[in-house]
Design a protein around this motif. Sequence first.
Motif, PDB file in Angstrom:
ATOM      1  N   SER A 189       0.835  -1.211   0.000  1.00 48.19           N
ATOM      2  CA  SER A 189       0.000   0.000   0.000  1.00 48.19           C
ATOM      3  C   SER A 189       0.865   1.254   0.000  1.00 48.19           C
ATOM      4  O   SER A 189       0.551   2.241  -0.674  1.00 48.19           O
ATOM      5  N   GLN A 190       1.975   1.228   0.736  1.00 48.40           N
ATOM      6  CA  GLN A 190       2.876   2.381   0.764  1.00 48.40           C
ATOM      7  C   GLN A 190       3.573   2.564  -0.583  1.00 48.40           C
ATOM      8  O   GLN A 190       3.804   3.701  -1.005  1.00 48.40           O
ATOM      9  N   LYS A 191       3.886   1.472  -1.257  1.00 51.18           N
ATOM     10  CA  LYS A 191       4.479   1.586  -2.597  1.00 51.18           C
ATOM     11  C   LYS A 191       3.489   2.256  -3.542  1.00 51.18           C
ATOM     12  O   LYS A 191       3.860   3.116  -4.334  1.00 51.18           O
ATOM     13  N   GLU A 192       2.220   1.856  -3.461  1.00 52.00           N
ATOM     14  CA  GLU A 192       1.192   2.490  -4.289  1.00 52.00           C
ATOM     15  C   GLU A 192       1.066   3.974  -3.931  1.00 52.00           C
ATOM     16  O   GLU A 192       0.927   4.823  -4.815  1.00 52.00           O
ATOM     17  N   GLN A 193       1.155   4.280  -2.643  1.00 50.12           N
ATOM     18  CA  GLN A 193       1.073   5.674  -2.194  1.00 50.12           C
ATOM     19  C   GLN A 193       2.183   6.504  -2.831  1.00 50.12           C
ATOM     20  O   GLN A 193       1.941   7.600  -3.328  1.00 50.12           O
ATOM     21  N   HIS A 194       3.402   5.974  -2.831  1.00 48.33           N
ATOM     22  CA  HIS A 194       4.532   6.702  -3.421  1.00 48.33           C
ATOM     23  C   HIS A 194       4.381   6.855  -4.927  1.00 48.33           C
ATOM     24  O   HIS A 194       4.787   7.865  -5.490  1.00 48.33           O
ATOM     25  N   GLN A 195       3.775   5.865  -5.579  1.00 50.31           N
ATOM     26  CA  GLN A 195       3.602   5.924  -7.032  1.00 50.31           C
ATOM     27  C   GLN A 195       2.473   6.861  -7.446  1.00 50.31           C
ATOM     28  O   GLN A 195       2.572   7.550  -8.450  1.00 50.31           O
ATOM     29  N   THR A 196       1.391   6.864  -6.649  1.00 45.47           N
ATOM     30  CA  THR A 196       0.194   7.612  -7.056  1.00 45.47           C
ATOM     31  C   THR A 196       0.019   8.939  -6.337  1.00 45.47           C
ATOM     32  O   THR A 196      -0.703   9.808  -6.829  1.00 45.47           O
ATOM     33  N   GLY A 197       0.610   9.071  -5.142  1.00 45.85           N
ATOM     34  CA  GLY A 197       0.415  10.269  -4.351  1.00 45.85           C
ATOM     35  C   GLY A 197      -0.897  10.272  -3.573  1.00 45.85           C
ATOM     36  O   GLY A 197      -1.230  11.241  -2.901  1.00 45.85           O
ATOM     37  N   LYS A 198      -1.657   9.178  -3.675  1.00 50.26           N
ATOM     38  CA  LYS A 198      -2.912   9.079  -2.926  1.00 50.26           C
ATOM     39  C   LYS A 198      -2.621   8.906  -1.442  1.00 50.26           C
ATOM     40  O   LYS A 198      -1.626   8.294  -1.073  1.00 50.26           O
ATOM     41  N   PRO A 199      -3.504   9.395  -0.573  1.00 41.26           N
ATOM     42  CA  PRO A 199      -3.316   9.181   0.867  1.00 41.26           C
ATOM     43  C   PRO A 199      -3.371   7.692   1.206  1.00 41.26           C
ATOM     44  O   PRO A 199      -4.144   6.928   0.608  1.00 41.26           O
ATOM     45  N   LEU A 200      -2.548   7.292   2.168  1.00 43.52           N
ATOM     46  CA  LEU A 200      -2.478   5.887   2.567  1.00 43.52           C
ATOM     47  C   LEU A 200      -3.841   5.370   3.005  1.00 43.52           C
ATOM     48  O   LEU A 200      -4.241   4.262   2.631  1.00 43.52           O
ATOM     49  N   GLY A 201      -4.572   6.146   3.786  1.00 46.15           N
ATOM     50  CA  GLY A 201      -5.890   5.703   4.254  1.00 46.15           C
ATOM     51  C   GLY A 201      -6.837   5.393   3.114  1.00 46.15           C
ATOM     52  O   GLY A 201      -7.580   4.401   3.152  1.00 46.15           O
ATOM     53  N   GLU A 202      -6.799   6.219   2.081  1.00 45.94           N
ATOM     54  CA  GLU A 202      -7.662   5.997   0.905  1.00 45.94           C
ATOM     55  C   GLU A 202      -7.292   4.684   0.209  1.00 45.94           C
ATOM     56  O   GLU A 202      -8.165   3.914  -0.188  1.00 45.94           O
ATOM     57  N   ILE A 203      -6.009   4.417   0.094  1.00 44.67           N
ATOM     58  CA  ILE A 203      -5.545   3.175  -0.536  1.00 44.67           C
ATOM     59  C   ILE A 203      -5.993   1.964   0.281  1.00 44.67           C
ATOM     60  O   ILE A 203      -6.490   0.977  -0.266  1.00 44.67           O
ATOM     61  N   LEU A 204      -5.835   2.041   1.589  1.00 40.20           N
ATOM     62  CA  LEU A 204      -6.231   0.928   2.457  1.00 40.20           C
ATOM     63  C   LEU A 204      -7.737   0.677   2.369  1.00 40.20           C
ATOM     64  O   LEU A 204      -8.177  -0.478   2.381  1.00 40.20           O
ATOM     65  N   LEU A 205      -8.528   1.757   2.268  1.00 40.04           N
ATOM     66  CA  LEU A 205      -9.975   1.604   2.103  1.00 40.04           C
ATOM     67  C   LEU A 205     -10.303   0.975   0.752  1.00 40.04           C
ATOM     68  O   LEU A 205     -11.134   0.057   0.672  1.00 40.04           O
ATOM     69  N   ASP A 206      -9.659   1.467  -0.315  1.00 44.81           N
ATOM     70  CA  ASP A 206      -9.898   0.933  -1.664  1.00 44.81           C
ATOM     71  C   ASP A 206      -9.573  -0.549  -1.751  1.00 44.81           C
ATOM     72  O   ASP A 206     -10.218  -1.291  -2.491  1.00 44.81           O
ATOM     73  N   ARG A 207      -8.578  -0.985  -1.012  1.00 42.48           N
ATOM     74  CA  ARG A 207      -8.166  -2.398  -1.024  1.00 42.48           C
ATOM     75  C   ARG A 207      -8.944  -3.241  -0.018  1.00 42.48           C
ATOM     76  O   ARG A 207      -8.656  -4.409   0.159  1.00 42.48           O
ATOM     77  N   PHE A 208      -9.892  -2.633   0.676  1.00 41.55           N
ATOM     78  CA  PHE A 208     -10.716  -3.309   1.688  1.00 41.55           C
ATOM     79  C   PHE A 208      -9.874  -3.930   2.803  1.00 41.55           C
ATOM     80  O   PHE A 208     -10.213  -4.973   3.350  1.00 41.55           O
ATOM     81  N   LEU A 209      -8.769  -3.269   3.147  1.00 38.99           N
ATOM     82  CA  LEU A 209      -7.903  -3.763   4.212  1.00 38.99           C
ATOM     83  C   LEU A 209      -8.352  -3.248   5.582  1.00 38.99           C
ATOM     84  O   LEU A 209      -8.050  -3.855   6.606  1.00 38.99           O
ATOM     85  N   VAL A 210      -9.048  -2.109   5.589  1.00 41.32           N
ATOM     86  CA  VAL A 210      -9.616  -1.556   6.812  1.00 41.32           C
ATOM     87  C   VAL A 210     -10.997  -1.002   6.497  1.00 41.32           C
ATOM     88  O   VAL A 210     -11.301  -0.694   5.351  1.00 41.32           O
ATOM     89  N   THR A 211     -11.808  -0.876   7.536  1.00 39.34           N
ATOM     90  CA  THR A 211     -13.103  -0.223   7.371  1.00 39.34           C
ATOM     91  C   THR A 211     -12.922   1.267   7.644  1.00 39.34           C
ATOM     92  O   THR A 211     -11.924   1.686   8.244  1.00 39.34           O
ATOM     93  N   ARG A 212     -13.874   2.044   7.218  1.00 36.32           N
ATOM     94  CA  ARG A 212     -13.819   3.488   7.467  1.00 36.32           C
ATOM     95  C   ARG A 212     -13.770   3.757   8.973  1.00 36.32           C
ATOM     96  O   ARG A 212     -13.040   4.623   9.426  1.00 36.32           O
ATOM     97  N   GLU A 213     -14.516   2.978   9.757  1.00 36.44           N
ATOM     98  CA  GLU A 213     -14.527   3.159  11.212  1.00 36.44           C
ATOM     99  C   GLU A 213     -13.158   2.852  11.813  1.00 36.44           C
ATOM    100  O   GLU A 213     -12.680   3.579  12.695  1.00 36.44           O
ATOM    101  N   GLN A 214     -12.511   1.778  11.363  1.00 35.13           N
ATOM    102  CA  GLN A 214     -11.166   1.439  11.859  1.00 35.13           C
ATOM    103  C   GLN A 214     -10.174   2.543  11.512  1.00 35.13           C
ATOM    104  O   GLN A 214      -9.354   2.933  12.346  1.00 35.13           O
ATOM    105  N   LEU A 215     -10.259   3.037  10.295  1.00 39.88           N
ATOM    106  CA  LEU A 215      -9.351   4.087   9.846  1.00 39.88           C
ATOM    107  C   LEU A 215      -9.566   5.365  10.653  1.00 39.88           C
ATOM    108  O   LEU A 215      -8.609   5.986  11.109  1.00 39.88           O
ATOM    109  N   GLN A 216     -10.819   5.755  10.859  1.00 41.42           N
ATOM    110  CA  GLN A 216     -11.101   6.969  11.620  1.00 41.42           C
ATOM    111  C   GLN A 216     -10.613   6.842  13.060  1.00 41.42           C
ATOM    112  O   GLN A 216     -10.034   7.790  13.609  1.00 41.42           O
ATOM    113  N   ALA A 217     -10.833   5.698  13.684  1.00 39.76           N
ATOM    114  CA  ALA A 217     -10.384   5.499  15.062  1.00 39.76           C
ATOM    115  C   ALA A 217      -8.862   5.567  15.150  1.00 39.76           C
ATOM    116  O   ALA A 217      -8.306   6.173  16.078  1.00 39.76           O
TER     117      ALA A 217
END
Length: 133
Positions: free
Chosen positions: A78-106
């Motif tokens: 996910s961090q490699k994708e972040q460096h390649q795309t410039g997208k925020p890490l949280g957004e990438i983790l959500l897109d990949r269904f690795l965390v829920t929005r609630e987990q990320l917010q907490a």
Amino acid sequence: MAVSIFGSLQDLSLADIIQAIAGSQKTGMLYVNSNEGRSAVAFKNGFVVSASKPDLGNRLGQLLMKQYQVSDLELDTSQKEQHQTGKPLGEILLDRFLVTREQLQATMRQQVMDTVNEIVNLEEGSFSFHAET
């Protein structure tokens, strides 16, 4: 934004400054310059809404790993994708269904609290609060 207050950490503690900002329900940015670099705490109506510090690095990912929300491999890809795309890490983790929005917010709330605690413990340097008018 106008500078509302500024000074030395040797003269006023950051805990006192943060209390004053919260008590007066101000909105604005508190900047702290120390030997670690420039840190910032954002306030909205007296509440801390975000905080940053030069050494934050990949703290969000590390917190998620500590909480067993993501694996080392998942974080690394996910961090490699972040460096390649410039997208925020949280957004990438959500897109990949690795965390829920609630987990990320907490976790992000925990990250802000940890960062503010670190900033409050700085004893040398200067600060300035820029209030929104």
